[in-house]
Design a protein around this motif. Structure first.
Motif, PDB file in Angstrom:
ATOM      1  N   GLU A   1      11.832  11.802 -36.731  1.00  0.00           N
ATOM      2  CA  GLU A   1      10.566  11.900 -35.998  1.00  0.00           C
ATOM      3  C   GLU A   1       9.371  12.219 -36.891  1.00  0.00           C
ATOM      4  O   GLU A   1       8.264  11.725 -36.667  1.00  0.00           O
ATOM      5  CB  GLU A   1      10.691  12.978 -34.919  1.00  0.00           C
ATOM      6  CG  GLU A   1       9.521  13.072 -33.969  1.00  0.00           C
ATOM      7  CD  GLU A   1       9.454  11.913 -32.992  1.00  0.00           C
ATOM      8  OE1 GLU A   1       8.342  11.583 -32.544  1.00  0.00           O
ATOM      9  OE2 GLU A   1      10.521  11.331 -32.668  1.00  0.00           O
ATOM     10  N   PHE A   2       9.595  13.048 -37.923  1.00  0.00           N
ATOM     11  CA  PHE A   2       8.470  13.528 -38.739  1.00  0.00           C
ATOM     12  C   PHE A   2       8.652  13.229 -40.226  1.00  0.00           C
ATOM     13  O   PHE A   2       7.971  13.823 -41.065  1.00  0.00           O
ATOM     14  CB  PHE A   2       8.305  15.050 -38.552  1.00  0.00           C
ATOM     15  CG  PHE A   2       8.297  15.490 -37.115  1.00  0.00           C
ATOM     16  CD1 PHE A   2       7.246  15.168 -36.274  1.00  0.00           C
ATOM     17  CD2 PHE A   2       9.357  16.236 -36.590  1.00  0.00           C
ATOM     18  CE1 PHE A   2       7.237  15.572 -34.945  1.00  0.00           C
ATOM     19  CE2 PHE A   2       9.359  16.647 -35.266  1.00  0.00           C
ATOM     20  CZ  PHE A   2       8.300  16.315 -34.435  1.00  0.00           C
ATOM     21  N   GLY A   3       9.564  12.344 -40.563  1.00  0.00           N
ATOM     22  CA  GLY A   3       9.903  12.083 -41.967  1.00  0.00           C
ATOM     23  C   GLY A   3       8.775  11.572 -42.820  1.00  0.00           C
ATOM     24  O   GLY A   3       8.838  11.661 -44.050  1.00  0.00           O
ATOM     25  N   ASN A   4       7.723  11.035 -42.204  1.00  0.00           N
ATOM     26  CA  ASN A   4       6.588  10.528 -42.985  1.00  0.00           C
ATOM     27  C   ASN A   4       5.632  11.644 -43.398  1.00  0.00           C
ATOM     28  O   ASN A   4       4.661  11.388 -44.114  1.00  0.00           O
ATOM     29  CB  ASN A   4       5.815   9.477 -42.178  1.00  0.00           C
ATOM     30  CG  ASN A   4       6.623   8.216 -41.956  1.00  0.00           C
ATOM     31  OD1 ASN A   4       7.459   7.853 -42.784  1.00  0.00           O
ATOM     32  ND2 ASN A   4       6.377   7.537 -40.846  1.00  0.00           N
ATOM     33  N   ASN A   5       5.881  12.866 -42.927  1.00  0.00           N
ATOM     34  CA  ASN A   5       5.017  14.002 -43.251  1.00  0.00           C
ATOM     35  C   ASN A   5       5.797  15.076 -43.985  1.00  0.00           C
ATOM     36  O   ASN A   5       7.014  15.177 -43.846  1.00  0.00           O
ATOM     37  CB  ASN A   5       4.440  14.607 -41.963  1.00  0.00           C
ATOM     38  CG  ASN A   5       3.579  13.627 -41.210  1.00  0.00           C
ATOM     39  OD1 ASN A   5       2.594  13.141 -41.734  1.00  0.00           O
ATOM     40  ND2 ASN A   5       3.945  13.327 -39.973  1.00  0.00           N
ATOM     41  N   ASP A   6       5.082  15.890 -44.757  1.00  0.00           N
ATOM     42  CA  ASP A   6       5.714  16.968 -45.496  1.00  0.00           C
ATOM     43  C   ASP A   6       4.825  18.200 -45.421  1.00  0.00           C
ATOM     44  O   ASP A   6       3.609  18.097 -45.189  1.00  0.00           O
ATOM     45  CB  ASP A   6       5.933  16.554 -46.950  1.00  0.00           C
ATOM     46  CG  ASP A   6       6.777  17.573 -47.718  1.00  0.00           C
ATOM     47  OD1 ASP A   6       7.681  18.160 -47.100  1.00  0.00           O
ATOM     48  OD2 ASP A   6       6.510  17.795 -48.920  1.00  0.00           O
TER      49      ASP A   6
ATOM     50  N   GLY B   1       2.550  21.225 -44.637  1.00  0.00           N
ATOM     51  CA  GLY B   1       1.666  21.531 -43.525  1.00  0.00           C
ATOM     52  C   GLY B   1       1.417  20.343 -42.620  1.00  0.00           C
ATOM     53  O   GLY B   1       1.225  20.510 -41.407  1.00  0.00           O
ATOM     54  N   ALA B   2       1.425  19.150 -43.183  1.00  0.00           N
ATOM     55  CA  ALA B   2       1.235  17.952 -42.362  1.00  0.00           C
ATOM     56  C   ALA B   2       2.391  17.796 -41.375  1.00  0.00           C
ATOM     57  O   ALA B   2       2.195  17.382 -40.229  1.00  0.00           O
ATOM     58  CB  ALA B   2       1.116  16.716 -43.252  1.00  0.00           C
ATOM     59  N   ARG B   3       3.595  18.155 -41.807  1.00  0.00           N
ATOM     60  CA  ARG B   3       4.732  18.083 -40.883  1.00  0.00           C
ATOM     61  C   ARG B   3       4.619  19.162 -39.812  1.00  0.00           C
ATOM     62  O   ARG B   3       4.914  18.897 -38.635  1.00  0.00           O
ATOM     63  CB  ARG B   3       6.061  18.224 -41.624  1.00  0.00           C
ATOM     64  CG  ARG B   3       7.252  18.201 -40.672  1.00  0.00           C
ATOM     65  CD  ARG B   3       8.586  18.159 -41.352  1.00  0.00           C
ATOM     66  NE  ARG B   3       8.834  16.903 -42.050  1.00  0.00           N
ATOM     67  CZ  ARG B   3      10.038  16.463 -42.400  1.00  0.00           C
ATOM     68  NH1 ARG B   3      11.118  17.186 -42.104  1.00  0.00           N
ATOM     69  NH2 ARG B   3      10.182  15.323 -43.031  1.00  0.00           N
ATOM     70  N   ILE B   4       4.209  20.356 -40.192  1.00  0.00           N
ATOM     71  CA  ILE B   4       4.027  21.424 -39.209  1.00  0.00           C
ATOM     72  C   ILE B   4       2.997  20.999 -38.165  1.00  0.00           C
ATOM     73  O   ILE B   4       3.184  21.205 -36.959  1.00  0.00           O
ATOM     74  CB  ILE B   4       3.594  22.731 -39.894  1.00  0.00           C
ATOM     75  CG1 ILE B   4       4.721  23.276 -40.770  1.00  0.00           C
ATOM     76  CG2 ILE B   4       3.161  23.772 -38.856  1.00  0.00           C
ATOM     77  CD1 ILE B   4       5.994  23.632 -40.030  1.00  0.00           C
ATOM     78  N   ALA B   5       1.907  20.398 -38.618  1.00  0.00           N
ATOM     79  CA  ALA B   5       0.879  19.929 -37.678  1.00  0.00           C
ATOM     80  C   ALA B   5       1.447  18.859 -36.751  1.00  0.00           C
ATOM     81  O   ALA B   5       1.141  18.834 -35.547  1.00  0.00           O
ATOM     82  CB  ALA B   5      -0.323  19.397 -38.448  1.00  0.00           C
ATOM     83  N   ALA B   6       2.278  17.979 -37.286  1.00  0.00           N
ATOM     84  CA  ALA B   6       2.880  16.923 -36.475  1.00  0.00           C
ATOM     85  C   ALA B   6       3.857  17.503 -35.454  1.00  0.00           C
ATOM     86  O   ALA B   6       3.912  17.049 -34.303  1.00  0.00           O
ATOM     87  CB  ALA B   6       3.579  15.909 -37.376  1.00  0.00           C
ATOM     88  N   ILE B   7       4.635  18.511 -35.863  1.00  0.00           N
ATOM     89  CA  ILE B   7       5.567  19.166 -34.937  1.00  0.00           C
ATOM     90  C   ILE B   7       4.787  19.863 -33.824  1.00  0.00           C
ATOM     91  O   ILE B   7       5.138  19.776 -32.639  1.00  0.00           O
ATOM     92  CB  ILE B   7       6.465  20.171 -35.685  1.00  0.00           C
ATOM     93  CG1 ILE B   7       7.403  19.432 -36.654  1.00  0.00           C
ATOM     94  CG2 ILE B   7       7.267  21.018 -34.708  1.00  0.00           C
ATOM     95  CD1 ILE B   7       8.188  20.351 -37.583  1.00  0.00           C
ATOM     96  N   HIS B   8       3.720  20.565 -34.209  1.00  0.00           N
ATOM     97  CA  HIS B   8       2.858  21.219 -33.222  1.00  0.00           C
ATOM     98  C   HIS B   8       2.356  20.213 -32.199  1.00  0.00           C
ATOM     99  O   HIS B   8       2.432  20.437 -30.977  1.00  0.00           O
ATOM    100  CB  HIS B   8       1.675  21.882 -33.943  1.00  0.00           C
ATOM    101  CG  HIS B   8       0.544  22.275 -33.032  1.00  0.00           C
ATOM    102  ND1 HIS B   8      -0.386  21.372 -32.563  1.00  0.00           N
ATOM    103  CD2 HIS B   8       0.195  23.478 -32.501  1.00  0.00           C
ATOM    104  CE1 HIS B   8      -1.255  21.992 -31.782  1.00  0.00           C
ATOM    105  NE2 HIS B   8      -0.922  23.263 -31.735  1.00  0.00           N
ATOM    106  N   ASP B   9       1.840  19.102 -32.661  1.00  0.00           N
ATOM    107  CA  ASP B   9       1.288  18.092 -31.749  1.00  0.00           C
ATOM    108  C   ASP B   9       2.379  17.487 -30.870  1.00  0.00           C
ATOM    109  O   ASP B   9       2.138  17.191 -29.696  1.00  0.00           O
ATOM    110  CB  ASP B   9       0.582  16.991 -32.543  1.00  0.00           C
ATOM    111  CG  ASP B   9      -0.660  17.489 -33.262  1.00  0.00           C
ATOM    112  OD1 ASP B   9      -1.130  18.602 -32.940  1.00  0.00           O
ATOM    113  OD2 ASP B   9      -1.161  16.770 -34.152  1.00  0.00           O
TER     114      ASP B   9
END
Length: 265
Positions: free
Chosen positions: A121-126, A128-136
């Protein structure tokens, strides 16, 4: 920003019982207590002990019958908001000892079971960007529904049902962050815009600190979107809700009432 807190709760014990409480704003560098007043019913025993990570205090009481607690405080929050998405992931081997424990599974956060999900689901982010994506993702896929969960509801349960209260949102945020190799812990707190007014819970993640080369820091994340980091008053932190419950009873206890009022001073 100064935050005013007005809290009252009461419970009853049929016989002499030990109860562990954690309900006061923590004394830590990022927040300063301007005023504070704690009143409790007199019992057999009252003692303060350090809470997890030395953030806040727990209170041991030993009493029977009706027990009332009243707490009032005014707290100045000096925490600066950070752009989470711009922060970097700190490799596990560079983590300080205090953060390592928050990579592991805990009672309410079975993170290991979600490693494949976060990569898909979030593999394209790492970082803080992944944390932001998880939050959203949580904010967009979950429904805030008081009464939809209980004290035994885990992050896995909430993930399946896609609903819950702040406690459940925080557990899922912590769980998915740890599954991504990012230390995350559960934070109990007060915040002025929580609806309905009550104790609040958010997540806190460990990422690189832009002000300290090679260093890291903890950053607050609220997937319910009801609390801003610069207005959150921390009570305590832990692996999950089990570590920072405002009341843990070691015997039969009847909870009677609770009133929480938090506002901008």
């Amino acid at each position: 920003m100064a935050i005013s807190i007005d809290l009252d709760f009461a419970f009853r014990m049929e016989k002499v019982t030990d109860v562990l409480l954690q309900f006061e704003a923590a004394v830590i560098p990022e927040q300063r207590l301007l005023e504070t007043d704690t009143w409790v019913t007199k019992g057999e025993h009252f003692a303060r002990i350090h809470a997890q990570d030395d953030i806040g205090e727990r209170v041991w009481i030993r009493a029977e019958g009706r027990y009332d607690v009243s707490y009032k405080a005014k707290v100045e929050v000096a925490r600066l908001p950070a752009e989470i998405a711009q922060l970097e992931h700190m490799p596990p081997h560079d983590l300080p000892g205090e953060a390592v424990q928050y990579l592991f599974d805990s009672r309410y956060c079975p993170a290991d079971r979600f490693q494949s999900f976060v990569e898909a689901e979030f593999g394209n982010n790492d970082g803080g960007a992944r944390i932001a994506a998880i939050h959203d993702w949580i904010a967009g896929n979950f429904t805030y529904e008081p009464g939809s969960s209980t004290a035994t509801t885990t992050g896995l349960d909430s993930f399946i049902e896609r609903r819950g209260i702040c406690r459940d949102y925080a557990h899922v945020m912590v769980m998915l962050a740890r599954a991504s190799g990012i230390p995350a812990r559960f934070v109990s707190c007060f915040a002025p815009d929580v609806t309905p007014q009550d104790f609040h819970a958010v997540a806190e993640v460990f990422l690189t600190d832009p002000t300290t080369p090679g260093g890291g820091a903890w950053f607050l994340v609220d997937a319910t979107e009801m609390a801003r980091p610069d207005e959150i008053v921390k009570i305590g932190v832990g692996r999950d809700a089990a570590d920072v419950s405002f009341m843990t009873s070691f015997g039969a206890t009847e909870f009677i009432e609770k009133h929480v009022r938090v506002s901008r001073a």
